[in-house]
Write an enzyme that holds these catalytic residues in place. Structure first.
Site, PDB file in Angstrom:
ATOM      1  N   CYS A  54       1.232   6.206   2.859  1.00 24.66           N
ATOM      2  CA  CYS A  54       2.242   6.309   1.809  1.00 24.66           C
ATOM      3  C   CYS A  54       2.431   7.723   1.296  1.00 24.66           C
ATOM      4  CB  CYS A  54       1.903   5.364   0.677  1.00 24.66           C
ATOM      5  SG  CYS A  54       0.244   5.562   0.059  1.00 24.66           S
TER       6      CYS A  54
ATOM      7  N   HIS B 251      -1.643   4.297  -4.130  1.00 22.04           N
ATOM      8  CA  HIS B 251      -0.306   4.401  -3.566  1.00 22.04           C
ATOM      9  C   HIS B 251       0.353   5.670  -4.104  1.00 22.04           C
ATOM     10  CE1 HIS B 251       3.070   2.864  -1.437  1.00 22.04           C
ATOM     11  NE2 HIS B 251       3.834   2.697  -2.503  1.00 22.04           N
TER      12      HIS B 251
ATOM     13  N   ASP C  46      10.616   4.125  -3.487  1.00 23.14           N
ATOM     14  CA  ASP C  46       9.363   4.015  -2.742  1.00 23.14           C
ATOM     15  C   ASP C  46       9.681   3.953  -1.260  1.00 23.14           C
ATOM     16  OD1 ASP C  46       6.910   3.598  -1.720  1.00 23.14           O
ATOM     17  OD2 ASP C  46       6.477   1.747  -2.820  1.00 23.14           O
TER      18      ASP C  46
END
Lengths: 679, 310
Positions: free
Chosen positions: A420, A464, A480
Site C-alpha cells: 500500500c 495502511h 485509496d
C-alpha cells in the site's frame, strides 16, 4: 550461633529454583553472555550441592566480577538506562548466588530475586508476564521459606506450600493497594533503550516500512464502539499526515502541524477551523485502548472530537496526546461523518508545501503527470484515470522488488508490484507533479471484529497508507489507490488477500494467526485475545477508572483521605488472614464447660501458671496448689467441678463450674496472700 | 453382691497392701498389675532375673485367691506340656485327657521368651478366647483366666523375642526396676520372702473378683475421655515416630485399664490421669520406635506430653 547461621542444605536448592524462575524470563532482552553466566552459576551451584565442586576462591570471584563488569561496559558502553541496570542486577544476582554460603548471603540472594522478578514488569506488562512474575515471586518466597527450615524436615515441598500460602495471604493487601494507591508519575525517568525489535509505526514513510509491519501479528490497538461497528470500508484509522517528500521518504510538516494555533486540546473552545465539523451529520463514539507506541500521536476515524483530557486534534484532523504513549492507554473519541469544511481554503504557503516536489527525482513520472493533467478536464477525471491504470496491470504484494533512486518511476513504469505504501506514495507524487495538492496519510485500515464480545482488534498487519488530494470546493478528499488494485484488501482482510504469500507473520512466528483456517484454534485465538483485552482494559488501563472510583469512595480525592482509606482497606483486607490464624491457633470447643475451664486456665496463665498440653486437670491443680497455696481452695473446687461435669457425666456441676470460674480472680488473691507464696 | 465405691477402694487397698508385704516399695506396679487383671487382661512382666517378677505373680495369685499353676518355659518345652495330653488307660481301654497347667485360673508363664515360638503360640488361643483346643477337641478354660508371663530382656542370651502378635495379646507390660534403698534395706533385714508369701491370705473369692470385673465395665468413660483416647491413638499413628501406631485392640485395652484404674482409685468415672497412668504400661510394649532405637519407652512419655488433654 554458627549453627543458626548455617544454610540448610535443601534451602539452597529452593534458591536455585527461584533463581531460574526469575532470570529465565529475562533472557529475551539481556545480552546472551549474561544468560550463559547465569547458567554457569547454576551449574556450579548444583555441583556444590552434590559435593563435587568447591566454592569459588577469592581470586576466582574477583576475576568473575571483573569479567562481568567488562562485559557490561563493552555491550552497553554506559550504565545509565533500564537495560544496562537490569543486566547488572542479574549479573550481581548470579555472582551472589555463586558465593552464597550462610544465611546472611542467602537473604541477600532472596532480596535480589524479588527485584529481578519484578523488574520484568518494566519490559512487558501483559497477562502472561504477570503470571510469570507471580510464579517467580512464589518461587523466591519458597526460597525464603526454604532457608528457614531445618534439614530435619523430610518434606521438601513444604517451602513451596509456605511460599504460596504467604503470597495468598498477601493477595488481599495487594488488591487494596492496586485499587487505591495513586498512580504517581515517575520521579525520574529511565531512558528505555528501544531496539528495532519493537514493531509500530514511525513518523516517516519510506518504501518498505509498512511492508515490514505487515509481517507482524501484534496487536496495535483495540476499539470498543458505543453502538454497532461501522462497515470495514469506513474504518480508516488515521494516524499521521505526511506532507513533506524528499524523493524517498515522506515526513510530517511538523512546524505547521504542531503549532499551538493548529491544535485544539480537549476542553478548549473549538477554533474556527473546527466550527463546522462537529455536531453535523452522523457520529460514532468509541473507546480505543492503545498498546504502547512511545509516540505522541493517536489513531482515530475522521473527523475526531477528543473526549479524554490530555488529547487534542490537529488541523490535519489527526489525534495527538500531550504525553507519549509509554504504557497501555485508553482514550475516548467521537468521530463525525461530516465532510471536511468545503469553505476552507489553502493558504499560499500550505499550497506550496502540499505540492512541493524535490528536484531531480522521478523525471518520467513528472513528465507524464504534466501531460495527463493537460489532457484531463478536471482533477477528478485525472484521479479516475490514474486509478484505472492501477486497476489494470498492477500487483498487490507483500514482497515487492527493491527500488532505486527514482523509486516512483521504477514502481509505476517498471516493476508495478508493491504494497500500500508504494501505491499511496506514487499516487501522491503523481498528483503533486500534476499540480494538485496531495499528501500521504498513514494509519491502520479495518481490523478484526471480535463478534462474541463486540470489539475490534487492529493489528500491525492492518497498517495502511493512503493518499488525500485537495479538491477545490470539497477540501481534502481521501483517495485509496489500494482499493483500485486489491479491493478485497479493504472489503475483507489483508490476511485473506495475502494468504500463502511468503513473509506473512514472519515477524510473529508463534502467532495463532497462522491457523485461522482451523476453527477451534481460531476460537481459542479470539478467546485469548479477549482475555488479553480485559487485562489491558481493567488492569493496565485502570488509571482512568481509579479517579472516578476514588471520587465515589472518598467524596473528594485528597491525600489524607487516600492514606486513611488505604490504612482502613489494608486492615480490612488482612482481617480474614488474622481470623484464619486465630481459628488455626485455638482448638474449636463446642462444649461450654470446656470454654469455662479454658477461661480458668487463661487466668492462671496470666499469673505465670500455664497448663501444659499433656497435663490433666487434676495434675494441673496439684501443681498450682504447690506453687500458689493461696488459691488452693478455688482451684481445687473448679477442677473437681470440671471433672465431675466433663468426665463424671454430672450436668449440674456445669453451673457450679461457671459460678466458681466467674468468681476466680487469681491476681487479686495473690495480692492479698502474697506472703504465703512459695518460691 | 453389691459393693459400694468407697468399699471397693478399701478392698483394693487391702489387696495391694497384701502383695506389698512380699514385693517391697512397688505399690504402683502392683496397682497396675491389679488393674490389668481387673480389666480381664493378661500381664507381661519384663525385667532382669531376680527383680521379683515371679514374686509379684505369686503374690497376686494368693491375694486374689486363685488356683495357680506355673510353667517354667525352656527351650525344649512342647505345646503338649502346656495344654495337656490324652493318655491310654489300660483299665478302661480308653484315652483319657490329662489337662495341662493351662487349665487353671492363673497361669504363670515364667521366662516365656526362653521357649520356641511354636510353644509360645500354644498360648495364643488360650489368652484370646479363654479355651484350649487339644487333639481336635475344644475345651473351655476355668473362669476367671489370667496369664501372667515374665520375660527377660530380649538382649539376653538364649531368648526368642515374642512376635508382635503375641505381644499384642498382653494387655499391659510392666517392668519392676531396682527397689529404692529404703525398700531394699527392709528386704535385706526382713525374713525369707518364700515364707512371707505363704502368709498371704486370699482377700477375695473368685465370685467377688468376677463381680469387680463386671463393675469395671460400668465405670463411666465420658465422651471427653473417649476423645482424648482417640487423640492419643491418632497421634501414635500419624506422627511417624513409631513403626506402627496403636491397634484398635490396644485402644480397647487402654480404655478398660483406665476404667480399672479409676475403680482402684475409688472413682466411678475415668479422668485423664487414669488414662495417663496406664498408658505407658499398655502402649509401651506395642510401640516400636521408627528409627534404630529398639523400644519406644521414653517416647511414650513424649506422646503424653504432646497430646492435649482437653
Amino acid at each position: 550461633m554458627t549453627a543458626i547461621r548455617q544454610l540448610p542444605r535443601y534451602g539452597s536448592l529452593w534458591l536455585l529454583i527461584a533463581f531460574v524462575a526469575s532470570v529465565l524470563p529475562h533472557t529475551g532482552h539481556l545480552p546472551p553472555w549474561i544468560s550463559v553466566a547465569a547458567a554457569v552459576a547454576v551449574a556450579w551451584r548444583v555441583q556444590i550441592f552434590r559435593g563435587a565442586w568447591h566454592y569459588p576462591g577469592r581470586w576466582v570471584k574477583f576475576a568473575l566480577l571483573c569479567l562481568c563488569l567488562a562485559g557490561l561496559v563493552l555491550v552497553y558502553g554506559r550504565l545509565y538506562g533500564l537495560e544496562p541496570m537490569v543486566a547488572m542486577l542479574v549479573a550481581a544476582y548470579a555472582l551472589k548466588l555463586l558465593e552464597m554460603r550462610d544465611k546472611r548471603d542467602a537473604l541477600i540472594v532472596v532480596y535480589l530475586g524479588f527485584f529481578v522478578a519484578v523488574s520484568l514488569c518494566l519490559f512487558d506488562q501483559s497477562l502472561v508476564t504477570a503470571a510469570i512474575v507471580l510464579f517467580a515471586l512464589a518461587a523466591v518466597t519458597a526460597g525464603l521459606a526454604g532457608i528457614h527450615q531445618t534439614d530435619l524436615h523430610h518434606r521438601h515441598f513444604r517451602p513451596a506450600m509456605t511460599g504460596a500460602m504467604l503470597l495468598g495471604q498477601a493477595l488481599p493487601l495487594m488488591l487494596v493497594l492496586f485499587l487505591v494507591m495513586p498512580r504517581l508519575p515517575p520521579l525520574w525517568s529511565v531512558p528505555m533503550q528501544r531496539e528495532s525489535g519493537t514493531t509500530g509505526m514511525s513518523d516517516t514513510l519510506s518504501p518498505g516500512d509498512i511492508t515490514q509491519l505487515g509481517r507482524s501479528a501484534e496487536v496495535a490497538f483495540r476499539v470498543e464502539f458505543a453502538d454497532d461497528v461501522p462497515p470495514r470500508r469506513r474504518l480508516y484509522w488515521r494516524g499521521l499526515v505526511l506532507s513533506r517528500f524528499d524523493g524517498r521518504t515522506w515526513s510530517q510538516w511538523e512546524s505547521w502541524t504542531y503549532a499551538r494555533d493548529n491544535i485544539h486540546m480537549h476542553g478548549e473552545a473549538p477554533p474556527h477551523w473546527l466550527a463546522g465539523q462537529w455536531g453535523t451529520g452522523t457520529s460514532v463514539a468509541y473507546r480505543v485502548t492503545l498498546e504502547p507506541t512511545q509516540q505522541h500521536w493517536l489513531y482515530s476515524l475522521p473527523i475526531p472530537q477528543p473526549l479524554t483530557a490530555g488529547t487534542g486534534v490537529t488541523r490535519n484532523y489527526s489525534l495527538v496526546r500531550r504525553e507519549p504513549v509509554v504504557s497501555e492507554t485508553a482514550y475516548r473519541v467521537r468521530s463525525w461523518q461530516a465532510r471536511p469544511d468545503a469553505s476552507d481554503s489553502l493558504s499560499p504557503l500550505r499550497r506550496r508545501v502540499e505540492t512541493h516536489l524535490p528536484a531531480g527525482y522521478n523525471p518520467r513520472t513528472q513528465r507524464i503527470a504534466r501531460q495527463w493533467a493537460a489532457e484531463a478536464d478536471d482533477t477528478e477525471a485525472l484521479v479516475r484515470r490514474v486509478l484505472d491504470t492501477f486497476r489494470r496491470d498492477f500487483f498487490y504484494t507483500l514482497n515487492p522488488p527493491a527500488l532505486g533512486q527514482h523509486s516512483v518511476d521504477e514502481f509505476l513504469w517498471d516493476s508495478r508490484r508493491g504494497y500500500c505504501e508504494h501505491f499511496a506514495s506514487a499516487f501522491a507524487f503523481f498528483m503533486r507533479a500534476a499540480g494538485v495538492p496531495a499528501r500521504v496519510v498513514v494509519g491502520y485500515q479495518g481490523g478484526e471484529h471480535h463478534r462474541a464480545e463486540n470489539y475490534l482488534i487492529v493489528r500491525q498487519y492492518d497498517a495502511h497508507a493512503w493518499a488525500e488530494v485537495w479538491l477545490e470546493g470539497s477540501g481534502w478528499v481521501r483517495v485509496d489507490p489500494t482499493v483500485a488494485v486489491a479491493p478485497e484488501r479493504i472489503e475483507r482482510s489483508v490476511v485473506d488477500v495475502l494468504e500463502g504469500e511468503e513473509g506473512l507473520f514472519s515477524a510473529s512466528p508463534l502467532s495463532l494467526e497462522r491457523f485461522r483456517s482451523v476453527a477451534w484454534l481460531n476460537t481459542l485465538r479470539l478467546r485469548l485475545d479477549y482475555l488479553d483485552y480485559l487485562w489491558t482494559k481493567w488492569v493496565l488501563g485502570y488509571r482512568e477508572q481509579q479517579q472516578s472510583l476514588l471520587g465515589d469512595l472518598l467524596g473528594r480525592v485528597e491525600p489524607w483521605r487516600i492514606a486513611l482509606f488505604l490504612l482502613a482497606g489494608a486492615g480490612l483486607a488482612l482481617l480474614p488472614v488474622l481470623a484464619w490464624c486465630f481459628v488455626q491457633a485455638r482448638p474449636a470447643f463446642t462444649r461450654v464447660e470446656d470454654r469455662w475451664y479454658r477461661h480458668f486456665c487463661d487466668r492462671l496463665a496470666g499469673i505465670g501458671l500455664a497448663r501444659e498440653p499433656g497435663e490433666a486437670p487434676g495434675d494441673f491443680a496439684r501443681r498450682v496448689a504447690v506453687r500458689e497455696p493461696a488459691i488452693v481452695e478455688p482451684v481445687k473446687g473448679i477442677t473437681e467441678a470440671y471433672e465431675r461435669c466433663r468426665y463424671g457425666g454430672d450436668r449440674a456441676a456445669g453451673a457450679e463450674l461457671k459460678a466458681r470460674v466467674r468468681r476466680f480472680r487469681p491476681r487479686w488473691s495473690r495480692l492479698f496472700f502474697y506472703k504465703d507464696r512459695k518460691p | 453382691m453389691n459393693v459400694p465405691v468407697h468399699n471397693t477402694r478399701k478392698v483394693m487397698d487391702t489387696i495391694v497392701q497384701a502383695v506389698a508385704t512380699v514385693l517391697l516399695g512397688k505399690e504402683d506396679q502392683i496397682r497396675l498389675a491389679l488393674a490389668c487383671l481387673l480389666a480381664r487382661g493378661h500381664l507381661l512382666i519384663e525385667d532382669l532375673p531376680g527383680m521379683g517378677k515371679t514374686t509379684l505373680a505369686q503374690g497376686l495369685a494368693r491375694a486374689l485367691g486363685l488356683s495357680f499353676s506355673r510353667i517354667q518355659f525352656t527351650s525344649d518345652l512342647l505345646p503338649a506340656d502346656i495344654l495337656g495330653i490324652s493318655v491310654y488307660e489300660r483299665n478302661s481301654g480308653e484315652f483319657r485327657f490329662h489337662p495341662g497347667p493351662v487349665f487353671s485360673q492363673l497361669l504363670l508363664a515364667d521366662e516365656i521368651n526362653r521357649t520356641t515360638p511354636k510353644t509360645q503360640s500354644a498360648l495364643l488361643e488360650a489368652m484370646a478366647e479363654g479355651q484350649a483346643t487339644v487333639e481336635g477337641e475344644t475345651r473351655p478354660l476355668p473362669r476367671p483366666f489370667f496369664v501372667i508371663a515374665t520375660q527377660n530382656p530380649v538382649t539376653q542370651a538364649g531368648t526368642f523375642p515374642l512376635p508382635e502378635s503375641q505381644q499384642d495379646r498382653f494387655t499391659a507390660c510392666l517392668s519392676l526396676g531396682y527397689p529404692d534403698p529404703a525398700a531394699e534395706r527392709r528386704l535385706l533385714e526382713g525374713g525369707d520372702p518364700r515364707r512371707l508369701l505363704d502368709r498371704i491370705s486370699p482377700c477375695l473369692s473368685a465370685e467377688q473378683l468376677q463381680h469387680f470385673q463386671h463393675a469395671v465395665s460400668r465405670i463411666t468413660a465420658s465422651e471427653a475421655i473417649i476423645d482424648y483416647l482417640q487423640r492419643l491413638i491418632q497421634y501414635t499413628r500419624t506422627q511417624g515416630e513409631f513403626e506402627h501406631g496403636l491397634s484398635p485392640r490396644a485402644g480397647l485395652a487402654l480404655l478398660q485399664c483406665a476404667r480399672a484404674w479409676a475403680m482402684i482409685a475409688g472413682r466411678h468415672y475415668v479422668v485423664p490421669e487414669d488414662v495417663q497412668a496406664v498408658f505407658p504400661a499398655v502402649a509401651g510394649h506395642r510401640l516400636q520406635g521408627a528409627g534404630v532405637t529398639a523400644t519406644g519407652e521414653g517416647r511414650v512419655e513424649q506422646v503424653l506430653n504432646a497430646v492435649d488433654v482437653l
